[in-house]
Motif scaffolding. Structure first.
Motif, PDB file in Angstrom:
ATOM      1  N   PHE A  27      -6.163   4.402  -1.409  1.00 13.45           N
ATOM      2  CA  PHE A  27      -6.241   2.972  -1.166  1.00 13.45           C
ATOM      3  C   PHE A  27      -6.896   2.293  -2.369  1.00 13.45           C
ATOM      4  CE2 PHE A  27      -6.085   4.766   3.086  1.00 13.45           C
ATOM      5  CZ  PHE A  27      -5.236   3.905   3.760  1.00 13.45           C
ATOM      6  N   ASN A  28      -6.340   1.169  -2.766  1.00 12.14           N
ATOM      7  CA  ASN A  28      -6.906   0.408  -3.883  1.00 12.14           C
ATOM      8  C   ASN A  28      -6.939  -1.069  -3.485  1.00 12.14           C
ATOM      9  OD1 ASN A  28      -7.637  -0.820  -6.261  1.00 12.14           O
ATOM     10  ND2 ASN A  28      -6.195   0.307  -7.539  1.00 12.14           N
ATOM     11  N   PHE A  29      -8.154  -1.607  -3.330  1.00 12.47           N
ATOM     12  CA  PHE A  29      -8.328  -3.002  -2.905  1.00 12.47           C
ATOM     13  C   PHE A  29      -8.734  -3.918  -4.063  1.00 12.47           C
ATOM     14  CE2 PHE A  29      -9.036  -0.346   0.808  1.00 12.47           C
ATOM     15  CZ  PHE A  29      -8.313  -1.003   1.788  1.00 12.47           C
ATOM     16  N   GLN A  30      -8.744  -3.403  -5.277  1.00 16.36           N
ATOM     17  CA  GLN A  30      -9.249  -4.167  -6.410  1.00 16.36           C
ATOM     18  C   GLN A  30      -8.447  -5.450  -6.641  1.00 16.36           C
ATOM     19  OE1 GLN A  30      -8.923  -1.171  -9.403  1.00 16.36           O
ATOM     20  NE2 GLN A  30     -10.985  -0.393  -9.087  1.00 16.36           N
ATOM     21  N   GLY A  31      -9.118  -6.413  -7.265  1.00 14.48           N
ATOM     22  CA  GLY A  31      -8.503  -7.701  -7.501  1.00 14.48           C
ATOM     23  C   GLY A  31      -9.016  -8.736  -6.526  1.00 14.48           C
ATOM     24  N   GLU A  32      -8.361  -9.892  -6.480  1.00 16.61           N
ATOM     25  CA  GLU A  32      -8.824 -10.993  -5.636  1.00 16.61           C
ATOM     26  C   GLU A  32      -8.281 -10.854  -4.221  1.00 16.61           C
ATOM     27  OE1 GLU A  32      -9.195 -15.865  -5.822  1.00 16.61           O
ATOM     28  OE2 GLU A  32      -7.767 -14.826  -7.100  1.00 16.61           O
ATOM     29  N   ASN A  33      -9.148 -11.079  -3.225  1.00 23.51           N
ATOM     30  CA  ASN A  33      -8.802 -11.127  -1.807  1.00 23.51           C
ATOM     31  C   ASN A  33      -8.496  -9.772  -1.174  1.00 23.51           C
ATOM     32  OD1 ASN A  33      -7.302 -13.981  -2.955  1.00 23.51           O
ATOM     33  ND2 ASN A  33      -8.870 -14.150  -1.386  1.00 23.51           N
ATOM     34  N   GLY A  34      -8.561  -8.703  -1.921  1.00 19.81           N
ATOM     35  CA  GLY A  34      -8.421  -7.372  -1.341  1.00 19.81           C
ATOM     36  C   GLY A  34      -7.043  -7.059  -0.807  1.00 19.81           C
ATOM     37  N   VAL A  35      -6.040  -7.005  -1.686  1.00 13.74           N
ATOM     38  CA  VAL A  35      -4.700  -6.597  -1.264  1.00 13.74           C
ATOM     39  C   VAL A  35      -4.720  -5.110  -0.904  1.00 13.74           C
ATOM     40  CG1 VAL A  35      -2.302  -6.348  -1.980  1.00 13.74           C
ATOM     41  CG2 VAL A  35      -3.612  -8.347  -2.699  1.00 13.74           C
ATOM     42  N   VAL A  36      -4.088  -4.757   0.224  1.00 11.22           N
ATOM     43  CA  VAL A  36      -4.030  -3.355   0.649  1.00 11.22           C
ATOM     44  C   VAL A  36      -2.943  -2.648  -0.163  1.00 11.22           C
ATOM     45  CG1 VAL A  36      -3.772  -1.761   2.580  1.00 11.22           C
ATOM     46  CG2 VAL A  36      -4.700  -4.055   2.974  1.00 11.22           C
ATOM     47  N   ARG A  37      -3.345  -1.915  -1.182  1.00 14.27           N
ATOM     48  CA  ARG A  37      -2.403  -1.141  -2.000  1.00 14.27           C
ATOM     49  C   ARG A  37      -2.562   0.340  -1.654  1.00 14.27           C
ATOM     50  NH1 ARG A  37      -4.597  -5.076  -5.348  1.00 14.27           N
ATOM     51  NH2 ARG A  37      -3.053  -6.477  -6.272  1.00 14.27           N
ATOM     52  N   MET A  38      -1.436   0.974  -1.364  1.00 15.74           N
ATOM     53  CA  MET A  38      -1.462   2.387  -1.000  1.00 15.74           C
ATOM     54  C   MET A  38      -0.575   3.193  -1.941  1.00 15.74           C
ATOM     55  SD  MET A  38      -1.194   2.366   3.183  1.00 15.74           S
ATOM     56  CE  MET A  38       0.269   1.319   3.211  1.00 15.74           C
ATOM     57  N   ASN A  39      -1.077   4.330  -2.378  1.00 20.91           N
ATOM     58  CA  ASN A  39      -0.268   5.341  -3.037  1.00 20.91           C
ATOM     59  C   ASN A  39      -0.266   6.552  -2.111  1.00 20.91           C
ATOM     60  OD1 ASN A  39      -0.332   7.998  -4.869  1.00 20.91           O
ATOM     61  ND2 ASN A  39       0.940   6.455  -5.869  1.00 20.91           N
ATOM     62  N   ILE A  40       0.912   6.878  -1.553  1.00 22.01           N
ATOM     63  CA  ILE A  40       1.025   7.941  -0.556  1.00 22.01           C
ATOM     64  C   ILE A  40       1.722   9.132  -1.211  1.00 22.01           C
ATOM     65  CG2 ILE A  40       1.837   8.543   1.753  1.00 22.01           C
ATOM     66  CD1 ILE A  40       2.000   5.523   2.339  1.00 22.01           C
ATOM     67  N   TYR A  41       1.026  10.251  -1.301  1.00 29.09           N
ATOM     68  CA  TYR A  41       1.565  11.459  -1.935  1.00 29.09           C
ATOM     69  C   TYR A  41       1.881  12.503  -0.866  1.00 29.09           C
ATOM     70  CZ  TYR A  41       1.878  15.702  -4.740  1.00 29.09           C
ATOM     71  OH  TYR A  41       2.313  16.870  -5.308  1.00 29.09           O
ATOM     72  N   ASN A  42       3.092  13.015  -0.912  1.00 32.17           N
ATOM     73  CA  ASN A  42       3.548  14.035   0.034  1.00 32.17           C
ATOM     74  C   ASN A  42       3.250  15.419  -0.525  1.00 32.17           C
ATOM     75  OD1 ASN A  42       4.875  15.642   1.873  1.00 32.17           O
ATOM     76  ND2 ASN A  42       6.940  14.969   1.303  1.00 32.17           N
ATOM     77  N   LYS A  43       2.340  16.143   0.108  1.00 28.33           N
ATOM     78  CA  LYS A  43       1.980  17.490  -0.350  1.00 28.33           C
ATOM     79  C   LYS A  43       2.953  18.568   0.126  1.00 28.33           C
ATOM     80  CE  LYS A  43      -3.074  16.921  -0.399  1.00 28.33           C
ATOM     81  NZ  LYS A  43      -4.325  17.501   0.145  1.00 28.33           N
TER      82      LYS A  43
ATOM     83  N   ARG B 203       1.049  -4.775   0.768  1.00 31.48           N
ATOM     84  CA  ARG B 203       1.571  -5.800   1.674  1.00 31.48           C
ATOM     85  C   ARG B 203       0.551  -6.884   2.016  1.00 31.48           C
ATOM     86  NH1 ARG B 203       5.888  -5.932   5.428  1.00 31.48           N
ATOM     87  NH2 ARG B 203       6.002  -8.094   6.156  1.00 31.48           N
ATOM     88  N   PHE B 204      -0.585  -6.523   2.569  1.00 33.53           N
ATOM     89  CA  PHE B 204      -1.487  -7.496   3.184  1.00 33.53           C
ATOM     90  C   PHE B 204      -2.740  -7.745   2.350  1.00 33.53           C
ATOM     91  CE2 PHE B 204       0.785  -5.462   6.744  1.00 33.53           C
ATOM     92  CZ  PHE B 204       1.405  -6.579   7.272  1.00 33.53           C
ATOM     93  N   MET B 205      -3.331  -8.941   2.532  1.00 31.88           N
ATOM     94  CA  MET B 205      -4.646  -9.261   1.997  1.00 31.88           C
ATOM     95  C   MET B 205      -5.676  -9.121   3.125  1.00 31.88           C
ATOM     96  SD  MET B 205      -4.198 -12.650  -0.350  1.00 31.88           S
ATOM     97  CE  MET B 205      -3.273 -12.639  -1.881  1.00 31.88           C
ATOM     98  N   VAL B 206      -6.767  -8.448   2.848  1.00 39.35           N
ATOM     99  CA  VAL B 206      -7.779  -8.278   3.893  1.00 39.35           C
ATOM    100  C   VAL B 206      -8.664  -9.502   4.045  1.00 39.35           C
ATOM    101  CG1 VAL B 206      -7.768  -5.779   3.581  1.00 39.35           C
ATOM    102  CG2 VAL B 206      -9.473  -7.151   2.386  1.00 39.35           C
ATOM    103  N   ALA B 207      -8.785 -10.330   2.987  1.00 39.42           N
ATOM    104  CA  ALA B 207      -9.654 -11.512   3.045  1.00 39.42           C
ATOM    105  C   ALA B 207      -9.022 -12.670   2.290  1.00 39.42           C
ATOM    106  CB  ALA B 207     -11.042 -11.183   2.482  1.00 39.42           C
ATOM    107  N   PRO B 208      -7.937 -13.251   2.818  1.00 45.64           N
ATOM    108  CA  PRO B 208      -7.329 -14.404   2.138  1.00 45.64           C
ATOM    109  C   PRO B 208      -8.273 -15.595   2.153  1.00 45.64           C
ATOM    110  CG  PRO B 208      -6.361 -14.093   4.306  1.00 45.64           C
ATOM    111  CD  PRO B 208      -7.237 -12.910   4.055  1.00 45.64           C
ATOM    112  N   GLY B 209      -8.228 -16.405   1.108  1.00 50.45           N
ATOM    113  CA  GLY B 209      -9.090 -17.584   1.045  1.00 50.45           C
ATOM    114  C   GLY B 209     -10.288 -17.376   0.142  1.00 50.45           C
TER     115      GLY B 209
END
Length: 277
Positions: free
Chosen positions: A50-66, A156-162
């Protein structure tokens, strides 16, 4: 000349006092851990960063299949949940990505251009509008799959818009930090106000819920439910993080995080803008 120099110096200080402040939010999770600044959930089957860096905390996911077989994600039965509100990852709708071209011809009137409406042209009692739309219609797939030993990125989503949260200074602890207020290495002491929260009194709580399987019929389906909450909030002058030339636009991209002090480069942190009074 001395008076002029003093006036310019005071002007610079006055402008510096209006520099936007930044709110740095640190997230905690009982199931997602920090691993060398990366925010990671890991099992024998997969690894989600999970990477929330940047403004407003966008939910960024990198999903690796083991696994040695494909991994399927059912977006219809996956959701971002903030408080008691659920936001679906997939909705049954299409969207257009393209551009609109407008054109026309007539003899213009003498009406001042600043009185023209922005969406049409007015000519001596004649209105002429025409245009075309070109683009591609997209529709998200309800199920995604990840090949063995491969990964996919999704945001997809922002955890804290505004804007930033209003927190009373009396509830936080104050630390004096050196802030570079000009390119001539002039530094000034500024307050960094730090607030600590438990899960019970946090101003932000949310969950990320995913439904996955190793077969297309989802006979082997399993769920990953990762809860998060804001465990720390810091209010500080933006120049403390980005330097003397900081502007609010520095918050808009996660790549800006590489310019921050080392302790602020962790992927469980994001930024909010504190409006200037």
């Amino acid at each position: 000349m001395k008076t002029l120099r003093l006036s310019l110096f005071l002007l610079v200080l006055g402008l510096a006092s209006c520099t936007p402040k930044v709110q740095v939010v640190t997230l905690h999770s009982p199931t997602v851990t920090l691993q060398d600044k990366a925010f990671v959930y890991e099992t024998d089957s997969l690894r989600i960063q999970f990477n929330f860096q940047g403004e407003n905390g966008v939910v960024r996911m990198n999903i690796y299949n083991k696994l040695d077989v494909p991994l399927y994600i059912d977006w219809k039965r996956s959701a971002f949940i903030k408080g008691a509100e659920k936001f679906n990852y997939w909705v049954d709708e299409a969207y257009l990505q393209g551009e609109y071209s407008r054109y026309g011809f007539a003899t213009p009137s003498r009406e001042p251009t600043n009185r023209l409406r922005p969406d049409w042209y007015r000519y001596d009692q004649h209105v002429f509008r025409s245009g075309s739309i070109q683009g591609i219609i997209y529709k998200d797939e309800p199920v995604a799959f990840i090949l063995p030993k491969m990964s996919m990125d999704y945001a997809r989503f922002m955890v804290a818009p505004g804007k930033a949260w209003l927190l009373p200074p009396s509830k936080g602890t104050v630390e004096q930090v050196d802030v570079l207020v000009s390119e001539s290495n002039y530094k000034k002491k500024k307050d960094l106000i730090r607030y600590e929260f438990s899960e019970a009194n946090s101003p932000l709580k949310f969950r990320n819920y995913l439904t996955l399987s190793t077969d297309t019929q989802f006979r082997t389906e399993f769920q990953i439910d990762t809860p998060f909450y804001a465990s720390k909030v810091e209010n500080v002058d933006g120049r403390y993080l980005f330097g003397s030339t900081y502007t609010a636009s520095d918050l808009n991209t996660p790549t800006a995080i590489s310019h921050l002090p080392g302790s602020y480069q962790e992927q469980n942190k994001f930024l909010l803008l504190i409006p200037v009074n």
